[in-house]
Design an enzyme around this catalytic site. Structure first.
Site, PDB file in Angstrom:
ATOM      1  N   HIS A 193      -4.594  -9.439  10.990  1.00  0.00           N
ATOM      2  CA  HIS A 193      -3.965  -8.452  10.104  1.00  0.00           C
ATOM      3  C   HIS A 193      -4.079  -7.063  10.701  1.00  0.00           C
ATOM      4  O   HIS A 193      -4.759  -6.849  11.714  1.00  0.00           O
ATOM      5  CB  HIS A 193      -4.567  -8.520   8.691  1.00  0.00           C
ATOM      6  CG  HIS A 193      -6.066  -8.461   8.635  1.00  0.00           C
ATOM      7  ND1 HIS A 193      -6.762  -7.433   8.038  1.00  0.00           N
ATOM      8  CD2 HIS A 193      -7.012  -9.319   9.085  1.00  0.00           C
ATOM      9  CE1 HIS A 193      -8.064  -7.655   8.133  1.00  0.00           C
ATOM     10  NE2 HIS A 193      -8.241  -8.795   8.753  1.00  0.00           N
ATOM     11  N   HIS A 234      -3.112  -6.262   0.411  1.00  0.00           N
ATOM     12  CA  HIS A 234      -3.346  -6.268   1.857  1.00  0.00           C
ATOM     13  C   HIS A 234      -2.828  -7.583   2.430  1.00  0.00           C
ATOM     14  O   HIS A 234      -3.084  -8.651   1.867  1.00  0.00           O
ATOM     15  CB  HIS A 234      -4.834  -6.088   2.152  1.00  0.00           C
ATOM     16  CG  HIS A 234      -5.120  -5.948   3.614  1.00  0.00           C
ATOM     17  ND1 HIS A 234      -4.516  -4.993   4.402  1.00  0.00           N
ATOM     18  CD2 HIS A 234      -5.940  -6.655   4.448  1.00  0.00           C
ATOM     19  CE1 HIS A 234      -4.952  -5.100   5.643  1.00  0.00           C
ATOM     20  NE2 HIS A 234      -5.816  -6.114   5.706  1.00  0.00           N
ATOM     21  N   CYS A 291       0.321  -2.924   6.833  1.00  0.00           N
ATOM     22  CA  CYS A 291      -0.086  -4.324   7.005  1.00  0.00           C
ATOM     23  C   CYS A 291       1.025  -5.304   6.631  1.00  0.00           C
ATOM     24  O   CYS A 291       1.169  -6.360   7.251  1.00  0.00           O
ATOM     25  CB  CYS A 291      -1.349  -4.609   6.206  1.00  0.00           C
ATOM     26  SG  CYS A 291      -1.191  -4.327   4.411  1.00  0.00           S
TER      27      CYS A 291
END
Length: 269
Positions: A42, A30, A152
């Site tokens: 994010h 991530h 992401c």
């Protein structure tokens, strides 16, 4: 950062860095932009605001966790109907380690990183520009989350470089992680006919590895020809996922000064 790992300590990162952490026993990572003050911007799947329990901002999966951060009361700030979120570094990392994405690496260094989603040959823009993009998108959104075309890592790569894929029919976005997932089965498929020509499994494995590396390198944003530099204020015009009925125009949207973001946007005490 070494050849095999980009793992860093918290004291080593600075505002504007592209950071990431591994999830689910290194199955995927991530990504986000560290904006200073122990805060990270994010991009995740849009949270379900109709439920008393919301998607944890530290994960791009749909696991349900309490929205209250034990450290910062304003952690998890985001605009309605947007997957771009501001969280503290602790919530971003969860139980994972901290890694820093590398920019401007040489082709040989890029190919040496067997796992995608750790580096790129593209160069990063200035710290101020990177933070400005991240904070602007926190207010205006980054479109719909898509594992292969708008995830992401795509968000963090755009904040760092300003590059977008202009071909709406492209099968993959800028994400090196997505390229790896696509490149691995493609290499296996293309190497299958070579079984008749290669002397044994070692030859087939070597050919498959070469095809995998070639497919990863060809989809890196630093060498692709289907990417274009787009100002963050022009995102609504350029991106195919823009919905004019749900997004503000450039003139209507508010631009946050990165130097004032920690004071005016939220207060993390």
């Amino acid at each position: 950062m070494g050849l095999l790992s980009n793992k860093v300590e918290r004291s080593q990162i600075k505002a504007g860095d592209h950071i990431y952490t591994w999830r689910a026993i290194y199955t995927y990572s991530h990504h986000g932009i560290y904006v200073g003050g122990s805060k990270v911007v994010h991009f995740t799947r849009e949270r379900d605001t109709s439920s008393s329990m919301v998607t944890s901002p530290s994960s791009s999966l749909n696991s349900k966790l309490p929205s209250v951060c034990p450290t910062f009361p304003d952690c998890g700030f985001s605009q309605p109907n947007s997957g771009v979120v501001l969280t503290c570094l602790d919530c971003f990392l969860g139980n994972g380690h901290l890694y820093c994405f590398e920019y401007g690496v040489t082709p040989s260094a890029f190919l040496a990183k067997v796992r995608g989603g750790t580096c790129t040959t593209a160069t990063s823009d200035t710290q101020e520009t990177v933070i400005h993009r991240a904070m602007y998108l926190l207010q205006n959104g980054f479109g719909n989350y898509d594992v292969f075309q708008n995830n992401c890592e795509d968000f963090a790569l755009y904040c760092k470089t300003g590059l977008l894929v202009h071909d709406s029919e492209s099968a993959v976005g800028r994400s090196g992680q997505a390229s790896s997932f696509i490149g691995a089965p493609l290499a296996a498929l293309l190497s299958s006919p070579l079984k008749l020509l290669m002397p044994g499994p070692v030859g087939v494995a070597t050919a498959a590895a070469g095809m995998y590396c070639a497919s990863r390198y060809a989809t890196d944003i630093g060498v692709r020809t289907d990417v274009v530099k787009v100002a963050v204020e022009d995102m609504a015009v350029k991106l195919v996922w823009h919905d004019p009925d749900s997004q503000l125009s450039t003139e209507e949207s508010s631009i946050i000064d990165p130097t004032e973001s920690t004071k005016d946007l939220v207060t993390l005490n």
